[in-house]
Design an enzyme around this catalytic site. Structure first.
Site, short mmCIF file in Angstrom:
data_model
loop_
_atom_site.label_atom_id
_atom_site.label_comp_id
_atom_site.label_asym_id
_atom_site.label_seq_id
_atom_site.Cartn_x
_atom_site.Cartn_y
_atom_site.Cartn_z
N ARG A 91 -1.41 10.42 4.92
CA ARG A 91 -0.29 11.32 4.64
C ARG A 91 -0.32 11.80 3.19
O ARG A 91 0.59 12.51 2.77
CB ARG A 91 1.03 10.57 4.88
CG ARG A 91 1.08 9.74 6.13
CD ARG A 91 1.13 10.54 7.38
NE ARG A 91 2.33 11.33 7.50
CZ ARG A 91 2.44 12.38 8.31
NH1 ARG A 91 1.41 12.77 9.03
NH2 ARG A 91 3.56 13.05 8.38
N LYS A 116 0.84 -1.21 0.00
CA LYS A 116 0.00 0.00 0.00
C LYS A 116 0.86 1.25 0.00
O LYS A 116 0.52 2.24 -0.63
CB LYS A 116 -0.99 -0.01 1.18
CG LYS A 116 -0.55 0.74 2.42
CD LYS A 116 -1.64 0.90 3.43
CE LYS A 116 -1.11 1.36 4.78
NZ LYS A 116 -0.45 2.66 4.84
N ASN A 117 2.01 1.19 0.71
CA ASN A 117 2.83 2.39 0.82
C ASN A 117 3.64 2.68 -0.44
O ASN A 117 4.31 3.71 -0.53
CB ASN A 117 3.75 2.30 2.05
CG ASN A 117 2.95 2.40 3.34
OD1 ASN A 117 1.77 2.75 3.33
ND2 ASN A 117 3.57 2.08 4.46
N ASP A 149 7.32 -0.73 11.23
CA ASP A 149 6.02 -1.39 11.01
C ASP A 149 6.07 -2.91 11.24
O ASP A 149 5.04 -3.56 11.19
CB ASP A 149 5.53 -1.10 9.59
CG ASP A 149 5.48 0.38 9.31
OD1 ASP A 149 4.56 1.03 9.78
OD2 ASP A 149 6.41 0.89 8.65
N CYS A 153 -2.02 7.12 11.00
CA CYS A 153 -2.19 6.41 12.26
C CYS A 153 -1.63 7.24 13.41
O CYS A 153 -0.66 7.97 13.25
CB CYS A 153 -1.50 5.06 12.20
SG CYS A 153 -2.44 3.85 11.25
N VAL A 185 12.01 5.31 15.30
CA VAL A 185 11.39 6.03 14.18
C VAL A 185 10.22 6.90 14.67
O VAL A 185 10.12 8.07 14.30
CB VAL A 185 10.92 5.04 13.09
CG1 VAL A 185 10.27 5.80 11.93
CG2 VAL A 185 12.09 4.20 12.58
#
Ligand code: EPU
Length: 460
Positions: free
Chosen positions: A106, A35-36, A319, A130, A341
């Site tokens: 974003r 997805k990113n 993640d 998120c 992060v």
């Protein structure tokens, strides 16, 4: 065309999953596209008037929202039966991204450069995503200004203007994924050459660079986190098969190890996951790499504890951290996880403790990596004392990746768990209940439990 928009995303997807634990997951799962990467490639398509095609676009709410946003700007988007999306924006219909997209993800800030290139102005709302830390966008604004954009900020968003962006030297204070992508989008069609120092080089970014190269962009990824972009006058349409989702692959891999099962994940790419695979091997997870697939299983029982520090690529992804912490509750001994992060990415651990885990948070940096959160009073290190049996219970998901950590906890817990807030999972993972059930999980989505009257946290 796309049924989902922001309102319906927060309104629908109020499913509840009910899971009874202790079933080993065995079988095959096909990895979805990342997805990113896909979301950014849809944005990149705005840099040309010509049609683009992305193959195998995941059917998740995050992508639906991006498509909806782009349709408002003027993109004609068509999801084909084979899962591809055709997208073409011959003209920009609106340079304003609606305020209803504020706080959802974003993407709006990444639309500024394409809109400036195409129309000379852009208005985007404040961004969200998120709820895992403050997540400012100062790097984005600074680099766009440095490339010649005039940007006014107000409480609701940003208004930008530019005749033509110009190449420059950008030194990112931190290798931010989004800021690197923003700089690349701004630089592709800028006048002159742009150098991005301290750039992020995540596989999803490299994949978007591949797509842009097909479109005609001139982007060089050099050593030492340096990306050099020579601006061109126009880009053309292209077709692209996006990279697979290494977050999803790792999530299912950890589910295989945690449940003592065996999952063959088709599409899993070893090169994108070297650090994850090393970590998994060290704690006792096994894997076999075949052409086009990796099979994951439990190699040792009990699992061993480990010290992990999250980092930008090629480090251990932030993640991967949440399901890994769940997995480490099943390792014998003390594991330590230092999150470098995001400053607030351990909030989900209190629910794991309620299920029986023994996780303590500390503001100290438990590790040697450079960390921006030293002495800043964020609970960004976790000490996991295992192994602890987990017990099923009612769970409310706070964000996407914590969501999978809870799924994993429910899969290994004694008894039944009822998981609310699953729209966060559906935002990033395709058909999770169906796919988990197909490999042996005891999971259902009980219609009578649709959580219509439970409190709903707005995404972001
Ligand atoms: N940061 C700043 N200023 C900025 C931009 C970032 O201080 O202008 C800081 C952030 O606050 C954070 C760090 O830099 O502490 C890293 O943020 P980054 O910009 O790299 O993250 P992002 O682009 O907003 C993407 C993914 C995240 C993933 C991170 C890190 C997307 C849509 N999101 O976010 O994915 O965790 O990179 O790899 O690509 C997820 O998929 O669940 C997710 C949160």
């Amino acid at each position: 065309m796309f049924p989902t928009d922001v309102e319906s995303v927060s309104d629908a997807n109020l499913n509840v999953y009910r899971i009874r634990g202790h079933r080993p997951l065995v079988g095959r799962i096909r990895a979805q596209a990342a997805k990113n990467a896909v979301a950014k490639q849809l944005v990149a398509s705005l840099l040309t008037r010509e049609p683009c095609r992305l193959y195998d676009v995941p059917d998740i709410t995050e992508i639906d929202v991006v498509l909806d946003m782009l349709a408002e700007i003027g993109a004609a988007c068509d999801r084909l039966e084979d899962g591809s999306v055709d997208i073409a924006t011959p003209r920009i219909a609106s340079t304003t991204v609606g305020e209803r997209y504020s706080g959802f993800n974003r993407i709006p800030i990444l639309l500024v450069a394409p809109l400036l290139h195409r129309a000379g102005t852009a208005r985007v709302p404040v961004v969200g995503g998120c709820n895992i830390g403050e997540r400012p966008i100062d790097f984005h604004i600074d680099l766009l200004r440095k490339m010649g954009a005039e940007i006014d900020e107000d409480d609701e968003g940003y208004t930008a203007r530019a005749d033509r962006l110009r190449g420059t030297v950008i030194a990112l204070p931190y290798p931010s994924v989004g800021a690197t992508e923003n700089a690349i989008f701004a630089a592709c069609l800028a006048r002159g050459t742009t150098v991005i120092n301290n750039a992020a080089v995540e596989p999803e970014i490299v994949d978007t660079v591949l797509f842009l190269q097909k479109m005609g962009a001139l982007i060089q990824i050099d050593t030492d986190r340096k990306i050099v972009i020579e601006g061109v006058d126009r880009l053309s349409g292209a077709r692209h098969d996006p990279v697979r989702d290494r977050i999803e692959v790792a999530s299912f891999a950890m589910a295989a190890v945690a449940t003592g099962g065996r999952l063959r994940i088709e599409g899993a790419d070893q090169t994108a996951m070297i650090t994850f695979l090393n970590t998994l091997r060290k704690i006792g997870g096994g894997f076999e790499v075949d052409p086009g697939a990796i099979t994951f299983f439990r190699d040792r029982d009990p699992l061993d504890p480990i010290h992990i520090e999250t980092d930008v690529h090629p480090g251990f992804m932030t993640d991967w951290q949440q399901p890994m912490v769940t997995l480490l509750t099943q390792a014998h001994g003390v594991s330590v996880v230092h999150e470098t992060v995001y400053e607030q990415r351990f909030g989900y651990t209190s629910t794991l403790n309620d299920m029986g885990a023994n996780i303590t948070l500390t503001n100290d940096c438990l590790g040697g990596k450079d960390c921006r959160f030293t002495d800043r009073n964020f609970p960004h290190s976790a000490i996991v004392q295992g192994a602890t049996p987990l017990t099923g219970r009612e769970i409310e998901i706070p964000d996407l990746r914590a969501g999978f950590a809870y799924l994993l906890a429910a899969l290994i817990a004694d008894g039944e768990s009822t998981i609310f807030g699953t729209r966060f999972i559906e935002r990033g993972y395709v058909n999770v209940p169906e796919r988990l059930a197909s490999v042996g999980a005891d999971i259902d989505v009980p219609a009578q439990l649709l959580a219509r009257d439970r409190p709903v946290a707005v995404p972001g």
